[in-house]
Design an enzyme around this catalytic site. Structure first.
Site, PDB file in Angstrom:
ATOM      1  N   LYS A  14       0.824  -1.213   0.000  1.00  0.00           N
ATOM      2  CA  LYS A  14       0.000   0.000   0.000  1.00  0.00           C
ATOM      3  C   LYS A  14       0.859   1.265   0.000  1.00  0.00           C
ATOM      4  CE  LYS A  14      -2.147  -1.083   3.873  1.00  0.00           C
ATOM      5  NZ  LYS A  14      -1.617  -2.404   4.270  1.00  0.00           N
ATOM      6  N   ARG A  89      -9.341   0.817   9.098  1.00  0.00           N
ATOM      7  CA  ARG A  89      -8.973  -0.555   9.441  1.00  0.00           C
ATOM      8  C   ARG A  89     -10.044  -1.241  10.267  1.00  0.00           C
ATOM      9  NH1 ARG A  89      -3.074   0.157   8.941  1.00  0.00           N
ATOM     10  NH2 ARG A  89      -2.004  -1.800   9.268  1.00  0.00           N
ATOM     11  N   ARG A 128      11.488  -6.289   5.046  1.00  0.00           N
ATOM     12  CA  ARG A 128      11.367  -4.864   5.353  1.00  0.00           C
ATOM     13  C   ARG A 128      11.914  -4.581   6.750  1.00  0.00           C
ATOM     14  NH1 ARG A 128       5.496  -2.156   4.871  1.00  0.00           N
ATOM     15  NH2 ARG A 128       5.176  -3.030   6.941  1.00  0.00           N
ATOM     16  N   ARG A 134      11.935  -1.253  11.406  1.00  0.00           N
ATOM     17  CA  ARG A 134      10.620  -1.186  12.055  1.00  0.00           C
ATOM     18  C   ARG A 134      10.462  -2.370  12.997  1.00  0.00           C
ATOM     19  NH1 ARG A 134       5.456  -0.026   8.244  1.00  0.00           N
ATOM     20  NH2 ARG A 134       4.461  -1.300   9.826  1.00  0.00           N
ATOM     21  N   ARG A 146      -0.450  -9.568  13.442  1.00  0.00           N
ATOM     22  CA  ARG A 146      -1.046  -8.494  12.630  1.00  0.00           C
ATOM     23  C   ARG A 146      -1.926  -9.066  11.523  1.00  0.00           C
ATOM     24  NH1 ARG A 146       4.394  -6.045  11.343  1.00  0.00           N
ATOM     25  NH2 ARG A 146       3.424  -4.697   9.793  1.00  0.00           N
TER      26      ARG A 146
HETATM   27  P1  ADP Z   1       1.244  -2.334   7.905  1.00  0.00           P
HETATM   28  O1  ADP Z   1       0.096  -2.152   6.961  1.00  0.00           O
HETATM   29  O2  ADP Z   1       2.468  -2.835   7.241  1.00  0.00           O
HETATM   30  O3  ADP Z   1       0.897  -3.126   9.125  1.00  0.00           O
HETATM   31  P2  ADP Z   1       1.063   0.430   8.870  1.00  0.00           P
HETATM   32  O4  ADP Z   1       2.189   1.370   8.814  1.00  0.00           O
HETATM   33  O5  ADP Z   1      -0.151   0.757   8.069  1.00  0.00           O
HETATM   34  O6  ADP Z   1       1.714  -0.949   8.450  1.00  0.00           O
HETATM   35  O7  ADP Z   1       0.596   0.229  10.391  1.00  0.00           O
HETATM   36  C1  ADP Z   1       1.479  -0.106  11.424  1.00  0.00           C
HETATM   37  C2  ADP Z   1       0.712  -0.284  12.729  1.00  0.00           C
HETATM   38  O8  ADP Z   1       0.118   0.967  13.113  1.00  0.00           O
HETATM   39  C3  ADP Z   1      -0.457  -1.265  12.696  1.00  0.00           C
HETATM   40  O9  ADP Z   1      -0.057  -2.594  12.936  1.00  0.00           O
HETATM   41  C4  ADP Z   1      -1.367  -0.717  13.803  1.00  0.00           C
HETATM   42  O10 ADP Z   1      -0.904  -1.096  15.080  1.00  0.00           O
HETATM   43  C5  ADP Z   1      -1.181   0.784  13.695  1.00  0.00           C
HETATM   44  N1  ADP Z   1      -2.197   1.404  12.806  1.00  0.00           N
HETATM   45  C6  ADP Z   1      -1.980   1.992  11.601  1.00  0.00           C
HETATM   46  N2  ADP Z   1      -3.124   2.442  11.059  1.00  0.00           N
HETATM   47  C7  ADP Z   1      -4.103   2.117  11.938  1.00  0.00           C
HETATM   48  C8  ADP Z   1      -5.521   2.284  11.956  1.00  0.00           C
HETATM   49  N3  ADP Z   1      -6.172   2.872  10.936  1.00  0.00           N
HETATM   50  N4  ADP Z   1      -6.214   1.830  13.027  1.00  0.00           N
HETATM   51  C9  ADP Z   1      -5.588   1.254  14.063  1.00  0.00           C
HETATM   52  N5  ADP Z   1      -4.267   1.042  14.112  1.00  0.00           N
HETATM   53  C10 ADP Z   1      -3.518   1.477  13.069  1.00  0.00           C
END
Ligand code: ADP
Length: 193
Positions: A14, A89, A128, A134, A146
């Site tokens: 994404k 999400r 990654r 990260r 996750r």
């Molecule tokens: P990825 O899609 O690779 O898991 P992101 O950078 O989108 O990575 O998100 C990293 C973390 O941040 C998620 O695992 C979650 O804990 C938190 N997070 C990100 N966006 C949201 C959201 N919209 N609602 C709740 N938690 C979020």
């Protein structure tokens, strides 16, 4: 306005595809994961709270991410559109986003779902983790957690947009350029309507 939700599990690509989309279509990128990591690196109260959830592979509370998005929508009130990456999400977030966009003139135009197999996702995320540092990408158990959270809490968001007739699926394997071309085709079809 062109408002796109870019959807898919962790590691689907994404963030990568968002960069290409915003450049080609002149949109603003709103990625809640990036915003949370910025808060963490600035050591704000919000960031420190969020980190506890992120490191466990859990979602950050809805109010936190909804508040961040609300703030950005206000800030970019003249934008020609947005790419939402990693948001919504949960269905609570999706409903709230619809509500917020009502105030900002235009609804979600489409939701693009990137489809990638589980083994490939785990391999991409571990890779990654080695490069980016990260912490949530470094342990296979956090990654698996996750992916579970994605299946239970985030997949219902897909149905939310299906019901609105906005859901489009894209095959997320291949080169970055190939996937981008598939995305552009769907966006251009939507724009042409
Ligand atoms: P990825 O899609 O690779 O898991 P992101 O950078 O989108 O990575 O998100 C990293 C973390 O941040 C998620 O695992 C979650 O804990 C938190 N997070 C990100 N966006 C949201 C959201 N919209 N609602 C709740 N938690 C979020």
């Amino acid at each position: 306005m062109l408002n796109i939700v870019l959807f898919g599990p962790p590691g689907a690509g994404k963030g990568t595809q968002s960069q290409y989309i915003i450049e080609k279509y002149n949109l603003i990128h709103l990625a809640t994961g990036d915003m949370l990591r910025a808060e963490i690196s600035e050591k704000t109260q919000m960031g420190l709270e969020a980190k506890k959830f992120i490191d466990k592979g859990q979602l950050v509370p809805d109010e936190t991410v909804i508040g961040m998005i609300a703030h950005k929508l206000e800030k970019h009130s003249n934008a020609s559109g947005f790419v939402f990456d990693g948001f919504p999400r949960t269905t609570v977030q999706a409903a709230k986003l619809d509500e917020m966009l009502q105030k900002h003139g235009a609804p979600i135009s489409l939701m693009i779902s990137l489809e990638v197999g589980k083994d490939e996702l785990i391999a991409r995320l571990l890779n990654r983790g080695k490069i980016s540092g990260r912490t949530d990408d470094q342990s296979e158990s956090t990654i698996r957690r996750r992916l579970e959270v994605y299946n239970t809490e985030t997949l219902p968001v897909m149905d939310y947009y299906k019901k609105q007739g906005k859901y489009r699926e894209i095959y997320g394997m291949g080169t970055i350029e190939e996937i981008f071309q598939r995305i552009c085709k769907v966006i251009d079809e939507t724009k042409g309507k």
